[in-house]
Design a protein around this motif. Structure first.
Motif, PDB file in Angstrom:
ATOM      1  N   UNK A  26       0.816  -1.213   0.000  1.00 49.91           N
ATOM      2  CA  UNK A  26       0.000   0.000   0.000  1.00 49.91           C
ATOM      3  C   UNK A  26       0.857   1.273   0.000  1.00 49.91           C
ATOM      4  N   UNK A  27       1.542   1.490  -1.098  1.00 50.79           N
ATOM      5  CA  UNK A  27       2.373   2.694  -1.211  1.00 50.79           C
ATOM      6  C   UNK A  27       1.604   3.762  -1.982  1.00 50.79           C
ATOM      7  N   UNK A  28       1.690   4.983  -1.498  1.00 50.33           N
ATOM      8  CA  UNK A  28       1.111   6.115  -2.214  1.00 50.33           C
ATOM      9  C   UNK A  28       2.105   7.260  -2.158  1.00 50.33           C
ATOM     10  N   UNK A  29       2.330   7.888  -3.289  1.00 49.31           N
ATOM     11  CA  UNK A  29       3.114   9.120  -3.264  1.00 49.31           C
ATOM     12  C   UNK A  29       2.784   9.935  -4.496  1.00 49.31           C
ATOM     13  N   UNK A  30       3.105  11.200  -4.417  1.00 45.52           N
ATOM     14  CA  UNK A  30       2.775  12.113  -5.495  1.00 45.52           C
ATOM     15  C   UNK A  30       3.887  13.144  -5.558  1.00 45.52           C
ATOM     16  N   UNK A  31       4.530  13.246  -6.710  1.00 49.11           N
ATOM     17  CA  UNK A  31       5.641  14.205  -6.788  1.00 49.11           C
ATOM     18  C   UNK A  31       5.461  15.156  -7.970  1.00 49.11           C
ATOM     19  N   UNK A  32       5.917  16.396  -7.792  1.00 37.98           N
ATOM     20  CA  UNK A  32       5.817  17.384  -8.865  1.00 37.98           C
ATOM     21  C   UNK A  32       6.839  17.131  -9.963  1.00 37.98           C
ATOM     22  N   UNK A  33       6.671  17.817 -11.083  1.00 37.51           N
ATOM     23  CA  UNK A  33       7.597  17.733 -12.206  1.00 37.51           C
ATOM     24  C   UNK A  33       8.974  18.269 -11.814  1.00 37.51           C
ATOM     25  N   UNK A  34      10.004  17.653 -12.391  1.00 37.74           N
ATOM     26  CA  UNK A  34      11.351  18.182 -12.223  1.00 37.74           C
ATOM     27  C   UNK A  34      12.045  17.776 -10.945  1.00 37.74           C
ATOM     28  N   UNK A  35      11.425  16.924 -10.135  1.00 37.94           N
ATOM     29  CA  UNK A  35      12.059  16.514  -8.888  1.00 37.94           C
ATOM     30  C   UNK A  35      13.046  15.385  -9.120  1.00 37.94           C
ATOM     31  N   UNK A  36      14.009  15.272  -8.238  1.00 39.71           N
ATOM     32  CA  UNK A  36      14.919  14.134  -8.200  1.00 39.71           C
ATOM     33  C   UNK A  36      14.529  13.352  -6.964  1.00 39.71           C
ATOM     34  N   UNK A  37      13.671  12.349  -7.175  1.00 37.46           N
ATOM     35  CA  UNK A  37      13.173  11.559  -6.044  1.00 37.46           C
ATOM     36  C   UNK A  37      14.041  10.326  -5.858  1.00 37.46           C
ATOM     37  N   UNK A  38      14.496  10.105  -4.639  1.00 39.77           N
ATOM     38  CA  UNK A  38      15.254   8.889  -4.354  1.00 39.77           C
ATOM     39  C   UNK A  38      14.438   7.981  -3.457  1.00 39.77           C
ATOM     40  N   UNK A  39      14.311   6.717  -3.881  1.00 41.34           N
ATOM     41  CA  UNK A  39      13.692   5.705  -3.039  1.00 41.34           C
ATOM     42  C   UNK A  39      14.820   5.079  -2.238  1.00 41.34           C
ATOM     43  N   UNK A  40      14.810   5.322  -0.946  1.00 39.19           N
ATOM     44  CA  UNK A  40      15.906   4.880  -0.090  1.00 39.19           C
ATOM     45  C   UNK A  40      15.397   3.829   0.877  1.00 39.19           C
ATOM     46  N   UNK A  41      16.126   2.720   0.961  1.00 42.21           N
ATOM     47  CA  UNK A  41      15.707   1.685   1.893  1.00 42.21           C
ATOM     48  C   UNK A  41      16.704   0.554   1.911  1.00 42.21           C
ATOM     49  N   UNK A  42      16.642  -0.299   2.924  1.00 43.64           N
ATOM     50  CA  UNK A  42      17.541  -1.451   2.964  1.00 43.64           C
ATOM     51  C   UNK A  42      17.170  -2.437   1.855  1.00 43.64           C
ATOM     52  N   UNK A  43      18.039  -3.424   1.596  1.00 38.35           N
ATOM     53  CA  UNK A  43      17.716  -4.378   0.543  1.00 38.35           C
ATOM     54  C   UNK A  43      16.509  -5.206   0.980  1.00 38.35           C
ATOM     55  N   UNK A  44      15.644  -5.488   0.015  1.00 40.15           N
ATOM     56  CA  UNK A  44      14.429  -6.236   0.320  1.00 40.15           C
ATOM     57  C   UNK A  44      13.320  -5.364   0.865  1.00 40.15           C
ATOM     58  N   UNK A  45      13.484  -4.043   0.809  1.00 40.19           N
ATOM     59  CA  UNK A  45      12.455  -3.168   1.364  1.00 40.19           C
ATOM     60  C   UNK A  45      11.334  -2.916   0.364  1.00 40.19           C
ATOM     61  N   UNK A  46      11.570  -3.229  -0.910  1.00 36.80           N
ATOM     62  CA  UNK A  46      10.531  -3.027  -1.908  1.00 36.80           C
ATOM     63  C   UNK A  46      10.786  -1.832  -2.799  1.00 36.80           C
TER      64      UNK A  46
END
Lengths: 362, 266
Positions: A26-46
């Protein structure tokens, strides 16, 4: 279009189930144009599963992914028009650098002259013009990474996806390429989603970070927010190893500051908490915010004894035993004339904005 | 014994055994060439004179020349069919790769495991029902079944060294499934496909057991003519065709080796 600029990329209640386990819960997120989004997490976090779901290689069990207001959840990868840089770069081994970069344009039936022009421009952007005729096997890791980047940028995709793009490189090269990626992002204004387990990389490159654990987005915010105001204990300890002490809530002042007590020491925090008076809350204290003093006991600090000392040159790391537990202290200012030896009685103090009340992990 | 002598002695023994093995394998060749040059009409060593009449016969005698053409034709068709089907099959199994595909893979390799005489019998029984006996297409289909596993093995080996992400990258860059296959996957597994094609060609070219079962008069392949010539009257033309095939093989091997060596010259 109804979608505002703030909803450039939307992930809406995404779930990916593998048998009993939920890789994306159940992931939800919303980001504006031009962003540098990093998905950060340990291995196996999804985090990689989420990236691959955006790329189209993982079909979500439920939920939607929208790009520029368009639902792309059920589009095959080749119809999504995204620039993906895979882990290990996945260059076409039988094609030259030039042919690799031209490939996405050729499959889009771009006229030949236009292809030549765009490829030349793309290779120039990543400074690889001189190596255009080489095969991937003849390039270094950093050069291969740049080819992969040029190939994913050349058709001007609305979104670039990076899957641990720097993980295979040595540290010096990594720092250099981090800079280059950042510059490229600034210059071209493209939107980027990056996956990494390296918190330094996340903090230095991104404009937004989504910290992911156990298939959930734990916190979404700017690098500054993530580091200075972690929402949960996990964020505090995963992004820059923080100290967590358990403190009792004594009361609230009018300005909104919370009075706390730990190990017989009273202090305040400017962060808010929903916890009732008398309840115990975890509080994050960054090691570098703690100030270590020797000599006459300060009435205003947390008393303790140095258990370990490690000298690193630019910093000195201490482990201090206190009544509130063992605390890590990082002395960056080197104000002490000499490193304090283990066994010395010390007092720990910190600025009023340092303690951050966090949520306990499930 | 001196310590240094032991490795040298064992090395000599190994080399000697190696040569013995090679001679054992190559000895028949030493017989085939002289026999093919005999002036007599039966299998014999030439004594006073040599003659090329048996080589000429391979072309002039329609029994030989048409059987060679028939075998070539069957081998070419089999190679095309088996290579295409086997390659697609290997790619499909590679893409899906689950437990079910493992069973499917074993099933597909069955023609290699079952003794030739058994599947020859099975083909015979089935082909009778289909009315495919004694036809070129009947032989080609049977040979294709036998050759698919060979292609499957060589192509699968190539695919196991091929990074799945390369294929994914191509798709993410906008290439359709067919374009990915044609421009990315096939060029990268070409050595496996070519090896499979070569194995298929050779297998079909000298396959005799199945052909004996499936043909009678209309379809005469070269191995069948060799077989008949030997059982009827020991025709030296058999030695001539053997010599030609050995020479062609040697030429192919040398061409291949010299091609491999070239890139090192850079």
């Amino acid at each position: 279009m109804t979608s505002a600029a703030a909803d450039y990329l939307v992930v809406d209640h995404l779930i990916k189930q593998y048998g009993e386990t939920r890789a994306i819960d159940d992931m939800s997120l919303s980001i504006p144009r031009g962003e540098f989004l990093t998905l950060l997490g340990p291995s196996g976090s999804g985090k990689t599963t989420l990236l691959m779901a955006i790329a189209g290689f993982v079909t979500p069990t439920s939920g939607r992914i929208l790009l520029q207001g368009q639902d792309i959840t059920n589009l095959p990868p080749e119809k999504r028009d995204l620039g993906v840089v895979f882990q290990g770069y996945a260059l076409f081994p039988h094609m030259t650098v030039e042919e690799n970069v031209a490939f996405p344009l050729e499959v889009r039936k771009v006229p030949r002259d236009e292809i030549r022009r765009l490829v030349a421009k793309g290779l120039e952007t990543v400074q690889l013009t001189a190596l255009a005729k080489r095969k991937p096997a003849q390039l270094s890791g950093g050069q291969q990474q740049r080819v992969a980047l040029a190939r994913s940028l050349v058709f001007s995709p609305p979104l670039i996806l990076l899957d641990e793009p720097l993980s295979a490189l040595d540290r010096n090269l990594r720092t250099q390429l981090q800079e280059e990626l950042k510059q490229l992002h600034r210059k071209l204004g493209v939107s980027v989603v990056n996956v990494t387990h390296d918190q330094d990389e996340a903090l230095s490159m991104s404009t937004l970070i989504a910290v992911i654990n156990h298939g959930r987005i734990v916190q979404l915010g700017t690098p500054y927010e993530i580091y200075e105001r972690p929402r949960t204990q996990f964020v505090a300890t995963f992004v820059g190893r923080s100290n967590i002490i358990n403190a009792a809530v004594l009361g609230r002042d009018q300005g909104g500051t919370v009075r706390l007590e730990a190990g017989g020491h009273q202090f305040t925090s400017t962060t808010s908490t929903g916890a009732a008076i008398g309840a115990t809350v975890p509080v994050s204290l960054r090691p570098e915010r703690l100030i270590l003093t020797t000599g006459t006991a300060q009435p205003d600090g947390l008393a303790g004894t140095v258990a370990e000392m490690t000298y690193h040159g630019n910093t000195t790391q201490y482990v201090v035993d206190t009544a509130a537990g063992q605390l890590r202290v990082e002395d960056r200012s080197q104000q002490l004339s000499a490193p304090v030896q283990p066994g010395t009685a010390v007092t720990l103090t910190w600025p009023a904005d340092a303690p951050c009340i966090v949520l306990a992990d499930d | 014994m001196q310590p240094a002598a032991t490795p040298r002695l064992s090395r000599t023994i190994v080399i000697a055994l190696g040569w013995l093995g090679l001679i054992f394998l190559l000895a028949p060749l030493a017989v085939v060439f002289p026999v093919s040059l005999t002036p007599e009409r039966y299998l014999s060593m030439p004594t006073d004179s040599i003659s090329f009449q048996h080589y000429a016969k391979l072309i002039s005698d329609t029994r030989w020349s048409s059987s060679i053409l028939t075998s070539l034709w069957i081998a070419v068709l089999t190679t095309i069919a088996a290579t295409t089907i086997g390659t697609l099959c290997a790619i499909g199994l590679w893409r899906l790769s689950g437990r079910l595909t493992q069973y499917l893979r074993i099933l597909l390799l069955a023609p290699l495991i079952v003794p030739p005489i058994v599947h020859a019998l099975a083909f015979y029984r089935t082909w009778t029902d289909f009315n495919w006996l004694d036809t070129i297409s009947g032989v080609v289909i049977a040979h294709t079944v036998l050759c698919i596993p060979l292609v499957l093995i060589t192509v699968s080996t190539s695919l196991s060294g091929f990074d799945r992400r390369v294929e994914q990258a191509a798709r993410s860059l906008g290439a359709s499934t067919f374009t990915v296959l044609r421009r990315i996957v096939v060029p990268n597994i070409a050595p496996g496909i070519l090896a499979g094609a070569a194995f298929s060609f050779v297998t079909s070219w000298d396959e005799v057991v199945t052909v004996i079962f499936l043909t009678s008069r209309k379809v005469m392949t070269m191995p069948i003519v060799i077989w008949n010539s030997l059982s009827e009257r020991v025709d030296p033309a058999v030695a001539a065709i053997s010599a030609v095939m050995i020479l062609l093989t040697l030429i192919a091997v040398f061409l291949r080796l010299s091609k491999d060596r070239k890139p090192q010259g850079h």
